[in-house]
Scaffold this motif. Structure first.
Motif, mmCIF file in Angstrom:
data_model
loop_
_atom_site.group_PDB
_atom_site.id
_atom_site.type_symbol
_atom_site.label_atom_id
_atom_site.label_comp_id
_atom_site.label_asym_id
_atom_site.label_seq_id
_atom_site.Cartn_x
_atom_site.Cartn_y
_atom_site.Cartn_z
ATOM 1 N N LEU A 149 14.365 -7.982 -32.403
ATOM 2 C CA LEU A 149 15.279 -7.595 -33.472
ATOM 3 C C LEU A 149 16.476 -6.870 -32.872
ATOM 4 N N GLY A 150 17.664 -7.164 -33.405
ATOM 5 C CA GLY A 150 18.848 -6.430 -32.983
ATOM 6 C C GLY A 150 18.772 -5.007 -33.504
ATOM 7 N N SER A 151 19.716 -4.156 -33.060
ATOM 8 C CA SER A 151 19.679 -2.742 -33.474
ATOM 9 C C SER A 151 19.870 -2.625 -34.986
ATOM 10 N N SER A 152 20.567 -3.599 -35.602
ATOM 11 C CA SER A 152 20.803 -3.541 -37.052
ATOM 12 C C SER A 152 19.635 -4.138 -37.837
ATOM 13 N N GLU A 153 18.592 -4.557 -37.132
ATOM 14 C CA GLU A 153 17.453 -5.189 -37.824
ATOM 15 C C GLU A 153 16.152 -4.442 -37.530
ATOM 16 N N SER A 154 16.265 -3.167 -37.159
ATOM 17 C CA SER A 154 15.133 -2.416 -36.611
ATOM 18 C C SER A 154 13.826 -2.618 -37.354
ATOM 19 N N ALA A 155 12.759 -2.866 -36.601
ATOM 20 C CA ALA A 155 11.440 -3.060 -37.192
ATOM 21 C C ALA A 155 10.888 -1.761 -37.746
ATOM 22 N N VAL A 202 5.038 -12.257 -36.335
ATOM 23 C CA VAL A 202 4.655 -11.756 -35.008
ATOM 24 C C VAL A 202 5.906 -11.567 -34.137
ATOM 25 N N THR A 203 6.842 -12.516 -34.204
ATOM 26 C CA THR A 203 8.070 -12.430 -33.396
ATOM 27 C C THR A 203 8.837 -11.151 -33.691
ATOM 28 N N ARG A 204 8.901 -10.759 -34.960
ATOM 29 C CA ARG A 204 9.613 -9.535 -35.341
ATOM 30 C C ARG A 204 9.035 -8.297 -34.662
ATOM 31 N N LEU A 205 7.790 -8.389 -34.211
ATOM 32 C CA LEU A 205 7.126 -7.235 -33.589
ATOM 33 C C LEU A 205 7.194 -7.279 -32.067
ATOM 34 N N VAL A 206 7.788 -8.349 -31.515
ATOM 35 C CA VAL A 206 7.956 -8.433 -30.065
ATOM 36 C C VAL A 206 9.144 -7.552 -29.683
#
Ligand code: 9D3
Length: 248
Positions: free
Chosen positions: A159-165, A151-155
């Motif tokens: 995520l940083g710009s290098s970890e884009s969801a 869920v946190t990954r979708l807030v």
């Protein structure tokens, strides 16, 4: 996003919530995680949180009174939060379920232990039930961690710009293409030429075709719900004719 986690083992959460993406999301105050020890809400001398099951049988059952007291205190502080339980009977945690839960202002996650929780807790408070899948865990804590992480990954902003969801596997419903980094050759195994070519259009096409190929080979069930273009479908038909099987 506010997470309140109700557990008999708050210590289990220290490592996983103190590193990497969750740590940074907490530091940026994008998420707020609070742990509540259910045992603290037991009122007897021994702070009893479990008891033998009515009707007999092995193991212990989590008692209703400490859990009810804990849920009521936490819910009073967060009236708009949704009470979720992690349990083997729950609906399977998928990207879609995580995305749905990410829309709520907060989650109160009740972690089961022992043989389970007195059914009246579910009847009185629980709005949603989440399982990780069809295997036996020792309790709901690891499932709660998976839930908080997904869920946190979708807030927004977590995520940083290098970890884009957006580039995550499952957001278009396909498996990820193979990844490589330096060196260009290791023990005779070469990085596919196209990735070294600098031809971004060719790279994009290769990656898409690899995603489709892998998904068809390893998780054909995902193709039914995947977001596919006309080109993707043509590629899949071609793969079908190739028959692959040798190449992952
Ligand atoms: C071995 C005991 N089982 C048969 C009598 C019942 C059982 C009780 C409690 C099985 C597992 C558990 C604890 N599991 C969870 O709380 C749990 C869980 C899981 O076991 N698998 C996948 N997802 C989840 S979410 C919570």
């Amino acid at each position: 996003m506010k997470f309140d986690i109700l557990t008999l083992f708050p210590g289990m959460f220290s490592g996983p919530f103190d590193e990497s993406i969750i740590r940074r999301a907490r530091e940026k105050q994008l998420i707020d995680i609070r742990l509540h020890n259910i045992r603290d809400y037991a009122t007897d001398r021994h702070q009893t949180a479990d008891d033998a099951p009515y009707g007999g049988g092995a193991g212990m059952v989590m008692k209703v009174e400490p859990l009810a007291a804990c849920i009521e205190v936490v819910k009073a502080h967060n009236p708009s939060s949704t009470v979720v339980m992690t349990s083997p009977q729950g609906r399977r945690l998928t990207h879609k379920v995580a995305a749905e839960l990410a829309l709520r202002p907060g989650l109160i996650i009740v972690c089961g232990r022992y043989e389970g929780i007195d059914e009246r807790v579910r009847q009185l408070y629980v709005e949603d039930d989440i399982s990780l899948g069809d295997y036996v865990l020792s309790g709901g804590e690891i499932a709660a961690m998976a839930l908080v992480d997904s869920v946190t990954r979708l807030v927004p902003g977590a995520l940083g710009s290098s970890e884009s969801a957006g580039a995550d596997s499952f957001c278009d419903g396909l498996l990820e293409y193979p990844q490589y980094t330096r060196p260009p050759e290791f023990r005779g195994l070469k990085v596919p030429e196209v990735l070294l070519s600098g031809n971004h259009e060719a790279i994009r096409k290769w990656r898409r075709s690899q995603s489709l190929r892998r998904t068809r080979l390893l998780r054909p069930d995902l193709l039914a719900d995947a977001e596919l273009t006309e080109k993707d479908r043509k590629l899949l038909t071609e793969l079908e004719r190739e028959g692959d099987g040798h190449d992952r």
